[in-house]
Design a protein around this motif. Structure first.
Motif, PDB file in Angstrom:
ATOM      1  N   PRO A  49       0.794  -1.232   0.000  1.00  0.00           N
ATOM      2  CA  PRO A  49       0.000   0.000   0.000  1.00  0.00           C
ATOM      3  C   PRO A  49       0.824   1.278   0.000  1.00  0.00           C
ATOM      4  CG  PRO A  49      -0.912  -1.584   1.553  1.00  0.00           C
ATOM      5  CD  PRO A  49       0.412  -2.130   1.096  1.00  0.00           C
ATOM      6  N   HIS A  96      -3.750   0.321  -1.044  1.00  0.00           N
ATOM      7  CA  HIS A  96      -4.256  -0.823  -0.277  1.00  0.00           C
ATOM      8  C   HIS A  96      -3.912  -2.125  -0.998  1.00  0.00           C
ATOM      9  CE1 HIS A  96      -8.604  -1.003  -2.217  1.00  0.00           C
ATOM     10  NE2 HIS A  96      -7.655  -1.029  -3.113  1.00  0.00           N
ATOM     11  N   VAL A 127      -2.535  -3.744   8.844  1.00  0.00           N
ATOM     12  CA  VAL A 127      -2.449  -4.207   7.465  1.00  0.00           C
ATOM     13  C   VAL A 127      -2.183  -5.702   7.404  1.00  0.00           C
ATOM     14  CG1 VAL A 127       0.038  -3.820   7.172  1.00  0.00           C
ATOM     15  CG2 VAL A 127      -1.498  -3.581   5.193  1.00  0.00           C
ATOM     16  N   SER A 131      -7.434  -0.870   4.272  1.00  0.00           N
ATOM     17  CA  SER A 131      -8.221  -1.547   3.240  1.00  0.00           C
ATOM     18  C   SER A 131      -9.182  -0.604   2.533  1.00  0.00           C
ATOM     19  CB  SER A 131      -8.999  -2.719   3.847  1.00  0.00           C
ATOM     20  OG  SER A 131      -9.701  -3.433   2.854  1.00  0.00           O
ATOM     21  N   ARG A 147      -8.989   2.625   2.123  1.00  0.00           N
ATOM     22  CA  ARG A 147      -8.333   3.914   1.942  1.00  0.00           C
ATOM     23  C   ARG A 147      -9.076   4.783   0.932  1.00  0.00           C
ATOM     24  NH1 ARG A 147      -8.381   2.475  -2.853  1.00  0.00           N
ATOM     25  NH2 ARG A 147      -6.567   2.062  -4.175  1.00  0.00           N
TER      26      ARG A 147
END
Length: 540
Positions: free
Chosen positions: A95, A101, A142, A327, A329
């Motif tokens: 990411p 992501h 993440v 995830s 974003r």
């Protein structure tokens, strides 16, 4: 001769655009995931041997294109030039080095002519699954959100990395779709390479150096002329959005001087513990896009035209550092253009559109048979859009993806991917904010599990508790609604359940209006009623 040379360069520029367009269309035609094949959630472009973006395909999204412009430099920093060979293809979904992501796969391939490196081709696409918790905001880091692929080789001198393919197949829920998309991305770059070499051979070009100098010089000069014409100063704007469990404040400060435009996110709320954080690479992409839409919309998008735009921020939700969950974003990232346009509205009063729905109303559905019944499991990704904000001289656009620019997936294609039924998908009357110019309409989507099935879904929605604001006296757009057909209210973010026999109802938000409502013409009011955009009761 100088004039003739410039004409030739312009012809070559047009040829280069056709090269990257064919590159992108290859991805559209060969992709397995509906998010790529039907919605166009992708980007493609060509880069100089030292990394700057030379040209981008028109097909694609700003978030992918502008992050890819920076991502290629990360690839060059990781892989030494002497270790690059013809037939290579490199990949990542990091990411912070890609597009924000794990669901976005970025591939970069060197392009050689007669043994000499002449360019790089890069492309990005959103895949349906990367394992982990799936596409949603519920992760706390993440590491929970799926499989992270560091910058590495997808193909080495034409031979595909079978170990990587095996790892993918054993870590994702839809292995055929995901692996198929990896090959589509690789093919996308290969087609770009072939067309470029054909063009260079036909025009007897050994390198792209002269063409790159022509493109960058013209783009940089034109952008600086536009910036010089702007008012000089500093303006700030704030925006409240839903967040996950608590509202989030976004703040942007715009500074304009003779040769630079700077956007700073100081004052924005801190990093969230949920997966709605945005890496800086993605926030920067959409901030630059917003400024460019106003300052230089007709100037080609490349490294030179983007260079005068600087984006800075302390660590916060728009500049989240590893290992923050990212995830979703895109939700915060899609709010950045409205945030930045709010600063420009103060610098250029009366000229900037109102706020819109902004963030896509994506939904990821994980469908399965009811207990004890036969059926199939499937992961279904569906993109939906609310209305855009009204413009100073035009109404907002209904159910239109701005700022992302993706297409709406046909219902038939969506239903084909899994056991669901889309019972309704239509414009939402009365959802656009009133004003001299009306805000764009949201839409109503009604989805149910197919007979004998149930599903969980990941809600990725905003503007439910904080609707889009109008501009210059225009009214706010209607807020979004997430509920079941029995009236049960659901959360705008997070994984939730829809049992068999129920229907999920999504009411996407509308855009804000522009200007006082009493200045709207009678002809426009009558047309709104005739088309069903505004009901008679609301009008009265």
């Amino acid at each position: 001769m100088a004039g003739l040379s410039e004409i030739r360069m312009q012809v070559m520029w047009n040829r280069l655009i056709s090269v990257v367009e064919e590159q992108a269309l290859t991805l559209l035609r060969t992709a397995f995931s509906t998010s790529v094949r039907e919605a166009g959630d992708l980007s493609a472009g060509v880069f100089t041997p030292d990394g700057p973006m030379l040209a981008q395909a028109v097909t694609g999204t700003p978030g992918h294109v502008n992050t890819m412009a920076e991502a290629v430099l990360h690839f060059l920093a990781e892989i030494p030039r002497e270790e690059m060979f013809e037939g290579d293809c490199y990949v990542t979904n990091d990411p912070w080095k890609g597009t924000g992501h794990l669901h976005d796969i970025t591939m970069v391939a060197p392009s050689f002519k007669d043994g000499q490196l002449v360019a790089f081709f890069a492309c990005t696409a959103h895949v349906v699954d990367v394992g982990g918790r799936g596409f949603g905001a519920d992760g706390k880091s993440v590491f929970e959100e799926g499989l992270l692929i560091p910058i590495m080789r997808f193909a080495d001198r034409g031979t595909v990395n079978r170990d990587l393919i095996n790892i993918l197949r054993n870590n994702v829920r839809e292995p055929n779709q995901v692996v198929g998309d990896f090959y589509s991305l690789s093919a996308c770059n290969e087609v770009g390479h072939r067309r470029l070499i054909d063009m260079m051979a036909e025009t007897q070009m050994d390198t792209l150096d002269d063409l790159a100098e022509f493109i960058f010089d013209r783009s940089r000069t034109a952008t600086l002329e536009r910036i010089a014409a702007l008012p000089k100063g500093m303006w700030q704007n704030e925006m409240m959005v839903d967040g996950y469990d608590v509202p989030v404040k976004l703040v942007a400060t715009l500074s304009v001087n003779e040769d630079e435009v700077t956007v700073d996110f100081t004052g924005t709320d801190g990093v969230s513990k949920w997966g709605i954080n945005c890496p800086m690479i993605y926030s920067k992409a959409y901030a630059c896009y917003a400024v460019k839409c106003v300052v230089a919309p007709d100037i080609p998008n490349n490294s030179a035209s983007l260079a005068p735009f600087t984006v800075t921020s302390p660590v916060n939700i728009l500049n989240a550092e590893r290992p923050a969950p990212v995830s979703l974003r895109h939700v915060m990232g899609h709010m950045v253009p409205d945030l930045v346009l709010g600063t420009l509205a103060k610098a250029l009063p009366g000229q900037i559109m109102a706020e819109g729905a902004a963030a896509l109303w994506n939904i990821h559905i994980s469908a399965r048979p009811e207990a004890g019944k036969d059926g199939r499991r499937s992961e279904v990704l569906m993109f939906n859009s609310g209305g855009t904000g009204a413009r100073p001289e035009l109404d907002g656009l209904g159910a239109t993806a701005f700022p992302s620019g993706v297409h709406t997936m046909p219902i038939e294609a969506t239903e084909h991917t899994g056991p669901i039924v889309v019972w309704r998908k239509e414009l939402r009357p009365d959802s656009g904010g009133a004003g001299r110019m009306r805000g764009g309409l949201g839409q109503v989507i009604e989805i149910a599990p197919a007979e004998g099935h149930e599903f969980d879904f990941s809600a990725m929605f905003d503007r439910v508790n904080h609707p889009a604001h109008g501009r210059d006296g225009g009214a706010d757009g209607a807020p979004g609604v997430v509920e079941l057909d029995d009236g049960t209210k659901l959360r705008p973010k997070g994984w939730q359940h829809v049992p068999a026999g129920n229907r999920l109802i999504l009411k996407a938000p509308g855009g804000g209006g522009f200007g006082p409502e009493n200045e709207r013409s009678e002809e426009a009011r009558a047309e709104d009623q005739l088309k069903g955009y505004v009901t008679k009761e609301t009008s009265e």
